[in-house]
Design a protein around this motif. Structure first.
Motif, mmCIF file in Angstrom:
data_model
loop_
_atom_site.group_PDB
_atom_site.id
_atom_site.type_symbol
_atom_site.label_atom_id
_atom_site.label_comp_id
_atom_site.label_asym_id
_atom_site.label_seq_id
_atom_site.Cartn_x
_atom_site.Cartn_y
_atom_site.Cartn_z
ATOM 1 N N SER A 97 -3.870 7.009 -9.410
ATOM 2 C CA SER A 97 -3.277 5.782 -8.372
ATOM 3 C C SER A 97 -3.313 5.973 -7.108
ATOM 4 N N ASP A 98 -4.481 7.299 -6.649
ATOM 5 C CA ASP A 98 -5.490 6.213 -5.704
ATOM 6 C C ASP A 98 -6.724 6.340 -5.238
ATOM 7 N N ARG A 99 -7.251 7.097 -6.973
ATOM 8 C CA ARG A 99 -8.534 7.431 -7.728
ATOM 9 C C ARG A 99 -9.336 5.882 -8.265
ATOM 10 N N TYR A 100 -11.059 5.500 -7.200
ATOM 11 C CA TYR A 100 -11.181 4.541 -7.691
ATOM 12 C C TYR A 100 -12.574 4.679 -8.445
ATOM 13 N N HIS A 101 -13.314 4.354 -9.214
ATOM 14 C CA HIS A 101 -14.685 4.282 -9.278
ATOM 15 C C HIS A 101 -14.777 2.563 -8.953
ATOM 16 N N VAL A 102 -16.447 3.237 -8.471
ATOM 17 C CA VAL A 102 -16.892 1.517 -7.419
ATOM 18 C C VAL A 102 -18.407 1.739 -7.889
ATOM 19 N N ALA A 103 -18.968 0.760 -7.759
ATOM 20 C CA ALA A 103 -20.323 0.144 -8.171
ATOM 21 C C ALA A 103 -20.425 -0.704 -7.604
ATOM 22 N N GLY A 104 -22.121 -0.843 -6.512
ATOM 23 C CA GLY A 104 -22.775 -2.022 -6.126
ATOM 24 C C GLY A 104 -23.818 -1.423 -5.749
ATOM 25 N N GLU A 105 -24.430 -2.126 -5.067
ATOM 26 C CA GLU A 105 -25.600 -2.039 -4.236
ATOM 27 C C GLU A 105 -25.774 -1.683 -3.132
ATOM 28 N N LEU A 106 -27.032 -0.117 -3.172
ATOM 29 C CA LEU A 106 -26.960 0.327 -1.498
ATOM 30 C C LEU A 106 -28.308 -0.091 -1.198
ATOM 31 N N LYS A 107 -29.061 -0.632 -0.313
ATOM 32 C CA LYS A 107 -30.069 -0.959 0.183
ATOM 33 C C LYS A 107 -30.485 0.164 1.318
ATOM 34 N N PHE A 108 -31.540 0.544 0.855
ATOM 35 C CA PHE A 108 -32.030 1.778 1.548
ATOM 36 C C PHE A 108 -33.677 1.801 1.878
ATOM 37 N N HIS A 109 -34.581 1.569 3.132
ATOM 38 C CA HIS A 109 -36.410 1.828 2.793
ATOM 39 C C HIS A 109 -36.336 0.759 2.429
ATOM 40 N N GLY A 110 -36.217 -0.332 2.273
ATOM 41 C CA GLY A 110 -35.610 -2.084 2.081
ATOM 42 C C GLY A 110 -36.027 -2.055 0.703
ATOM 43 N N VAL A 111 -35.297 -1.165 -0.403
ATOM 44 C CA VAL A 111 -35.379 -0.720 -1.166
ATOM 45 C C VAL A 111 -33.351 -1.065 -2.096
ATOM 46 N N THR A 112 -33.833 -1.559 -2.595
ATOM 47 C CA THR A 112 -31.935 -1.753 -3.144
ATOM 48 C C THR A 112 -32.026 -1.525 -5.026
#
Length: 170
Positions: A97-112
């Motif tokens: 009930s408290d665990r989730y799968h997340v997906a998204g974008e990470l932008k670091f050093h000018g790279v996404t």
């Protein structure tokens, strides 16, 4: 939807990388950002997609070794790219009930990069969200070549652990 503001004083990032000599640990406070989430019965209601954005100023990352820290800031071009930004684009509940799968974008050093992983989310009294997660990244995916100093070779995999505390606005 409720807007939650991340508390920079209670939200932390820890990093761990390996080298040919020893592990290199880093940490930072000052994680900031906001989350717009729908709550229902004290839990996240994912029928309304959450909007989550996290930011960290790279200069806050410290290992305790000035030589390592200076080299890291130079390699990640901290003046050109002073902030790491993560945005959650998708989220779904896992078996627990408290665990989730997340997906998204990470932008670091000018790279996404598109990234995904698992987090736990705790909702306290509908006013405080506590999110914990851990993910391993290959810095070469962000156009960063791991350093080599004399006998010391830093491996490209970095494990990042986050602890986010966010308070409801208003």
């Amino acid at each position: 939807m409720t807007r939650f503001r991340i508390d920079p004083g209670r939200s932390h990032v820890w990093t761990e990388s390996r080298s040919s000599v020893h592990p290199i640990h880093g940490e930072a406070d000052g994680l900031h950002g906001e989350m717009d989430v729908q709550l229902l019965d004290g839990r996240l209601d994912l029928s309304v997609p959450p909007r989550i954005r996290l930011e960290l100023d790279v200069e806050r990352l410290k290992s305790g070794n000035a030589l390592y820290d200076g080299e890291m800031l130079r390699r990640i071009s901290a003046r050109r790219f002073p902030t790491i930004v993560g945005e959650v684009k998708e989220m779904r509940e896992l078996d627990s009930s408290d665990r989730y799968h997340v997906a998204g974008e990470l932008k670091f050093h000018g790279v996404t990069q598109r990234e995904h992983g698992e987090v736990t989310v705790e909702v306290n009294d509908g006013r405080t969200l506590v999110i914990d997660g851990e993910q391993t990244f290959d810095v070469r995916d962000f156009d960063i070549e791991p350093p080599k100093f004399l006998m010391l070779k830093v491996h490209p995999d970095v494990t990042v652990r986050v602890h986010v505390v966010a308070e409801a606005e208003g």
